[in-house]
Design a protein around this motif. Structure first.
Motif, mmCIF file in Angstrom:
data_model
loop_
_atom_site.group_PDB
_atom_site.id
_atom_site.type_symbol
_atom_site.label_atom_id
_atom_site.label_comp_id
_atom_site.label_asym_id
_atom_site.label_seq_id
_atom_site.Cartn_x
_atom_site.Cartn_y
_atom_site.Cartn_z
ATOM 1 N N ASP A 104 0.839 -1.047 0.019
ATOM 2 C CA ASP A 104 0.084 0.000 0.108
ATOM 3 C C ASP A 104 0.766 1.362 0.025
ATOM 4 N N LYS A 105 1.196 1.673 -1.221
ATOM 5 C CA LYS A 105 2.243 2.813 -1.246
ATOM 6 C C LYS A 105 1.598 4.199 -0.595
ATOM 7 N N SER A 106 0.457 4.418 -0.809
ATOM 8 C CA SER A 106 -0.237 5.350 -0.245
ATOM 9 C C SER A 106 -0.127 5.599 1.255
ATOM 10 N N PHE A 107 -0.451 4.334 2.030
ATOM 11 C CA PHE A 107 -0.120 4.336 3.480
ATOM 12 C C PHE A 107 1.173 4.524 3.701
ATOM 13 N N SER A 108 2.186 3.538 2.914
ATOM 14 C CA SER A 108 3.563 3.821 3.211
ATOM 15 C C SER A 108 4.134 5.251 3.375
ATOM 16 N N ARG A 109 3.785 5.862 2.350
ATOM 17 C CA ARG A 109 4.258 7.121 2.097
ATOM 18 C C ARG A 109 3.881 8.045 3.328
ATOM 19 N N ARG A 110 2.512 7.956 3.606
ATOM 20 C CA ARG A 110 1.668 8.670 4.947
ATOM 21 C C ARG A 110 2.622 8.359 6.104
ATOM 22 N N VAL A 170 -0.431 -10.982 9.620
ATOM 23 C CA VAL A 170 -1.372 -10.098 9.680
ATOM 24 C C VAL A 170 -2.574 -10.294 8.955
ATOM 25 N N ALA A 171 -2.382 -10.759 7.593
ATOM 26 C CA ALA A 171 -3.876 -11.017 6.990
ATOM 27 C C ALA A 171 -4.402 -12.295 7.605
ATOM 28 N N ASP A 172 -3.956 -13.258 8.013
ATOM 29 C CA ASP A 172 -4.852 -14.397 8.737
ATOM 30 C C ASP A 172 -5.364 -13.744 9.946
ATOM 31 N N LEU A 173 -4.793 -12.959 10.789
ATOM 32 C CA LEU A 173 -5.501 -12.369 12.256
ATOM 33 C C LEU A 173 -6.432 -11.290 11.585
ATOM 34 N N LYS A 174 -6.632 -11.025 10.246
ATOM 35 C CA LYS A 174 -7.647 -9.868 9.690
ATOM 36 C C LYS A 174 -7.209 -8.485 10.165
ATOM 37 N N LEU A 175 -5.938 -8.173 10.398
ATOM 38 C CA LEU A 175 -5.389 -6.982 10.778
ATOM 39 C C LEU A 175 -4.750 -6.290 9.746
ATOM 40 N N ASP A 176 -4.937 -6.735 8.351
ATOM 41 C CA ASP A 176 -4.278 -6.312 7.175
ATOM 42 C C ASP A 176 -4.949 -4.827 6.612
ATOM 43 N N THR A 177 -6.183 -4.723 7.061
ATOM 44 C CA THR A 177 -6.646 -3.346 6.691
ATOM 45 C C THR A 177 -6.889 -2.283 7.986
ATOM 46 N N SER A 178 -6.255 -2.869 9.215
ATOM 47 C CA SER A 178 -6.041 -1.935 10.212
ATOM 48 C C SER A 178 -4.956 -1.159 9.836
ATOM 49 N N ASP A 179 -4.758 0.090 10.660
ATOM 50 C CA ASP A 179 -3.576 0.918 10.850
ATOM 51 C C ASP A 179 -2.493 0.205 11.494
ATOM 52 N N LEU A 180 -3.051 -0.771 12.627
ATOM 53 C CA LEU A 180 -1.950 -1.195 13.484
ATOM 54 C C LEU A 180 -1.192 -2.427 12.408
ATOM 55 N N GLY A 181 -2.185 -3.078 11.661
ATOM 56 C CA GLY A 181 -1.544 -4.260 10.900
ATOM 57 C C GLY A 181 -0.829 -3.700 9.638
ATOM 58 N N ARG A 182 -1.188 -2.619 9.010
ATOM 59 C CA ARG A 182 -0.410 -1.953 7.857
ATOM 60 C C ARG A 182 0.924 -1.200 8.332
ATOM 61 N N LEU A 183 0.791 -0.789 9.572
ATOM 62 C CA LEU A 183 1.971 -0.419 10.166
ATOM 63 C C LEU A 183 3.017 -1.396 10.530
ATOM 64 N N LYS A 523 -5.267 9.165 -11.303
ATOM 65 C CA LYS A 523 -4.271 8.506 -10.605
ATOM 66 C C LYS A 523 -4.952 8.128 -9.406
ATOM 67 N N ILE A 524 -6.216 7.837 -9.154
ATOM 68 C CA ILE A 524 -6.917 7.396 -7.875
ATOM 69 C C ILE A 524 -6.906 5.917 -8.152
ATOM 70 N N LEU A 525 -6.399 5.027 -7.145
ATOM 71 C CA LEU A 525 -6.552 3.649 -7.436
ATOM 72 C C LEU A 525 -7.740 2.872 -6.985
ATOM 73 N N ILE A 526 -8.778 2.141 -7.532
ATOM 74 C CA ILE A 526 -9.591 1.498 -7.081
ATOM 75 C C ILE A 526 -9.203 0.029 -7.030
ATOM 76 N N ASN A 527 -9.594 -0.410 -5.836
ATOM 77 C CA ASN A 527 -9.361 -1.879 -5.588
ATOM 78 C C ASN A 527 -10.499 -2.547 -5.993
ATOM 79 N N ILE A 528 -10.565 -3.530 -6.972
ATOM 80 C CA ILE A 528 -11.660 -4.293 -7.428
ATOM 81 C C ILE A 528 -11.788 -5.829 -6.873
ATOM 82 N N VAL A 529 -13.159 -6.142 -6.481
ATOM 83 C CA VAL A 529 -13.284 -7.305 -5.910
ATOM 84 C C VAL A 529 -14.406 -8.084 -6.413
#
Length: 775
Positions: A104-110, A170-183, A523-529
């Motif tokens: 997640d480049k946007s989160f990583s930059r911030r 982090v993905a298995d614990l369902k923290l991959d979309t949380s701020d803590l997990g991404r951090l 330049k706005i990324l849309i995640n498709i599911v």
């Protein structure tokens, strides 16, 4: 038969042994099977996949099953080392490339500064501890030569954090979309890349030739990054009409990556950083990126990573713990790893004002090992004079124990802190516009995609406001077929559940083109599911998807569309049923979008004229939620927002009254309006007007007067007490829209404007979607 027996049992070295290729394949299959069994057994107690996979390797290895002579002779052969090494190198190249693609480049930059402080603090302190205790380990393990090299490896092993294991855990614990997990993921990447870069620099400055090779490595990495940018642009244009990028193009990209990695390896350097950078800088638009993600994700997460983690556990050998010095060395290294990470991360958390409980979880996650460290440990025999099997066993035992212990403690800690780590931004009213907003737009086909993209565009008008959009393509599953949930482009060509067999058909191409055009322009990324299910259970996929992705608001398409003659025509009754069930069970706020696509609200980005939007405020929690939504919309330079507040007057009297007769509710409404006025209206971002009406007929008159002035009306579903000015008709055609929304969406209103009806999330027992819906 003799020939087959010879091929299987002849190792090719003149001895009668099993073929190493057969041994390697059998071992991989056994690790996969046992890891799945362990995962099924350990998942109910919260243990993540990597822990189960390492346990599977330990069970199959010399510590347990391979203690049996026949099994040991089959699995543990010197001639299989080359196969395992080759497999490890390929696995590392592919999943470091995938990590770069998924980052997640946007989160990583911030959050780069915060992640760097966390990652480097553990790196520095554990390196210091490793250097300080190296004399003890040198004495205990009897290191006689090249002691500085040994101390360097100890420092790196203790300092490193394994980003692939962190990402999977982090993905298995369902923290991959949380701020803590991404951090945690970003910090582990910073830490591991620092270890890899410093190791390469240390190697580069040992001689002039090696420094030249280091420069060549940097040049090759830069050339491949640049080549990919031009190549992807060409592939996307050339393969425009196909659903998938041709396998030949994908293979060519992989071959280039493997070729560059092989050249780097022959020069004596680790290609970890190069592969990650190539994936990180890969263009994230068009079907090439999505095709690579889908093909690599399935292969790596289901096969390569379980085998790779399992083989790490397989090398763990408790039988080599023969003496006290060995046991002391392992015990002290484990303590140093956890102690150093805990102290450094808690100190960094205090500096960064992160809660201590979250700091403990971050410290445990950053203690995971198993990627860069095995490369340091598995050196060729004789390449360093101090290297021997005892040292190898001590270091590998440390890596395995660190991962198992940390993984087990993390899972139990996360379960204990489940409430504090759960998603709290489930509505917009209390959501700070400067914090990340995660939205989920649901569509059933290309007809709905333009409206969903228009909403995403309207919310992304400010440079300071962060919006993460997800587009969920809902596909009706034909009867008598099993439900499946698929990531976009996950189904391979020729699969029995391909899109041609009722799973979206050519709609995917049109949706793909619309999204790609928007990404290219903005330049706005849309995640498709993509979700495939029957209408009976489709709402469960929507609700669970929103919960897993920590969504704050779900947008659903209305079950009718406007014809050329302005009449509203039903698409499918199943869409309406799904909307009703999502409204009842959603874990967050919900908006239903009535898209009058030709004459209504259009995508603000790239538009020459401003879109005029009206927020109708009658009072109550749903109207406040609609007003909160307009905060993001008002920041768009191509949107002209007007807040219209309706106040009731008594007939034959001039006394103004709020719609709600509840004084507490009125106080909340008034306070929220004052805050909105001071922040947005006073600053000129929005306009304000009041309408004084005494009954529903006058409200209808006002709405008819302004119906051609705006391209979008935003209103709350209801949530307010009964009022005569919101009773607009004798009966409601679509009660799920509320009285005002139902009137605005009806053919009788005769407007060209689109309508967005919003329901605020209210935490009740009905919000649980794990049950039957009752109308």
């Amino acid at each position: 038969m003799d020939i087959i027996h010879k091929r299987i049992c002849d190792g090719g070295d003149g001895e009668y042994s099993f073929n190493p290729l057969i041994t390697s394949l059998t071992q991989s299959s056994c690790i996969l099977f046992i890891s799945h069994v362990f995962h099924l057994l350990l998942k109910p107690v919260g243990q993540p996949g990597p822990v189960a996979q390492v346990f599977a390797g330990v069970l199959l290895g010399p510590s347990v099953l391979s203690r049996v002579k026949k099994i040991r002779e089959f699995f543990i052969q010197p001639s299989t080392a080359n196969y395992y090494q080759f497999f490890s190198r390929i696995s590392e190249i592919l999943f470091l490339f995938l990590i770069g693609l998924e980052t997640d480049k946007s989160f990583s930059r911030r959050n780069l500064f915060v992640a760097s402080v966390l990652g480097y603090s553990g790196f520095v302190l554990n390196s210091i501890l490793g250097a300080a205790f190296s004399p003890l380990f040198i004495k205990l393990l009897g290191i006689s030569d090249k002691k500085f090299d040994f101390a360097t490896v100890i420092m790196m092993v203790l300092a490193n954090s394994a980003s692939p294991i962190v990402i999977r855990l982090v993905a298995d614990l369902k923290l991959d979309t949380s701020d803590l997990g991404r951090l945690a993921v970003t910090s582990s990447l910073v830490n591991e890349m620092a270890c890899a870069v410093l190791s390469s620099l240390f190697f580069a400055f040992t001689s002039g030739k090696r420094f030249f090779y280091f420069l060549v490595t940097c040049l090759l990495t830069g050339l491949l990054i640049g080549l990919n940018r031009y190549l992807v642009r060409w592939i996307n244009k050339f393969d425009r009409d196909n659903k998938y990028v041709n396998n030949a193009y994908v293979s060519f990209i992989f071959v280039m990556l493997l070729l560059v990695s092989a050249i780097i390896a022959t020069m004596g350097y680790n290609s970890t950083v190069s592969c990650f950078l190539v994936g990180l800088m890969f263009p994230r638009k068009g079907k090439t990126w999505r095709t690579l993600l889908s093909k690599l994700s399935y292969l790596i997460h289901n096969f390569l990573l379980p085998i790779y983690f399992g083989y790490i556990g397989f090398q763990f050998d408790v039988n080599k713990w023969k003496d006290i010095p060995t046991i002391i060395s392992i015990f002290v290294m484990v303590l140093l790893n956890f102690g150093g990470k805990l102290v450094s991360t808690l100190a960094a958390s205090h500096y960064l004002k992160i809660k201590p409980s979250e700091g403990v979880i971050l410290a445990l996650i950053l203690s995971l090992k198993g990627n860069f460290d095995p490369r340091l440990i598995n050196v060729e025999i004789g390449s360093r004079l101090w290297w021997n099997l005892d040292v190898h066993n001590v270091l590998f035992s440390t890596v395995v124990l660190d991962t198992i212990i940390a993984g087990c403690i993390i899972s139990f800690t996360v379960q204990c802190e489940e409430k504090s780590l759960s998603h709290k931004q489930t509505s917009l009213e209390l959501h700070d516009p400067e914090s990340e907003l995660r939205i989920l737009c649901c569509i059933y086909g290309p007809r709905h995609s333009s409206g969903a993209i228009a909403l995403i565009s309207a919310l992304n008008g400010s440079q300071t406001e962060i919006v993460t959009p997800y587009l969920m393509h809902l596909v009706e599953l034909p009867e008598k077929r099993n439900k499946t949930k698929l990531m976009y482009h996950e189904l391979a060509e020729g699969d029995q559940y391909s899109d041609e067999e009722g799973y979206g058909g050519d709609d995917i191409v049109e949706i793909n083109d619309a999204v790609d055009a928007f990404i290219f322009e903005t330049k706005i990324l849309i995640n498709i599911v993509k979700v495939v299910s029957s209408f009976e259970t489709l709402y469960e996929d929507v609700c669970s998807g929103a919960e897993d992705r920590r969504i704050s608001i779900i947008f659903l398409p209305f079950h009718k569309h406007q014809r050329i003659d302005r009449c509203m025509e039903i698409d499918k009754e199943g869409i309406r049923t799904t909307n009703q069930r999502v409204l009842r069970h959603a874990p967050c706020s919900v908006g239903i979008f009535v898209d009058r696509s030709v004459t209504g609200f259009q995508q603000p980005h790239g538009s020459n004229s401003a879109q005029h939007v009206a927020v109708l405020f009658f009072g109550g929690p749903d109207d406040r939620e609609a007003l909160a939504f307009s905060k993001w919309v008002s920041s768009h330079p191509q949107v002209n927002l007007t807040l219209i507040r309706f106040l009731q007057v008594k007939e034959n009297d001039e006394t103004l009254m709020p719609v709600s007769t509840n004084s507490a509710e009125y106080a909340i409404d008034n306070a929220y309006l004052v805050e909105f006025y001071n922040r947005y209206i006073a600053s000129g971002k929005a306009n304000y007007t009041e309408k004084h009406v005494s009954n529903g007929a006058e409200t209808v008159t006002v709405l008819r007067e302004i119906r051609d002035m705006y391209s979008l009306f935003i209103v709350g579903k209801g949530g307010r007490r009964h009022s005569s000015i919101t009773t607009l008709s004798d009966w409601e055609e679509s009660p799920e829209l509320g009285p005002v929304g139902d009137f605005l969406a009806s053919t009788d209103f005769n407007t060209n404007a689109s309508v967005l009806i919003i329901q605020k999330f209210q935490k009740t027992t009905e919000n649980s979607f794990r049950g039957d819906y009752r109308m």
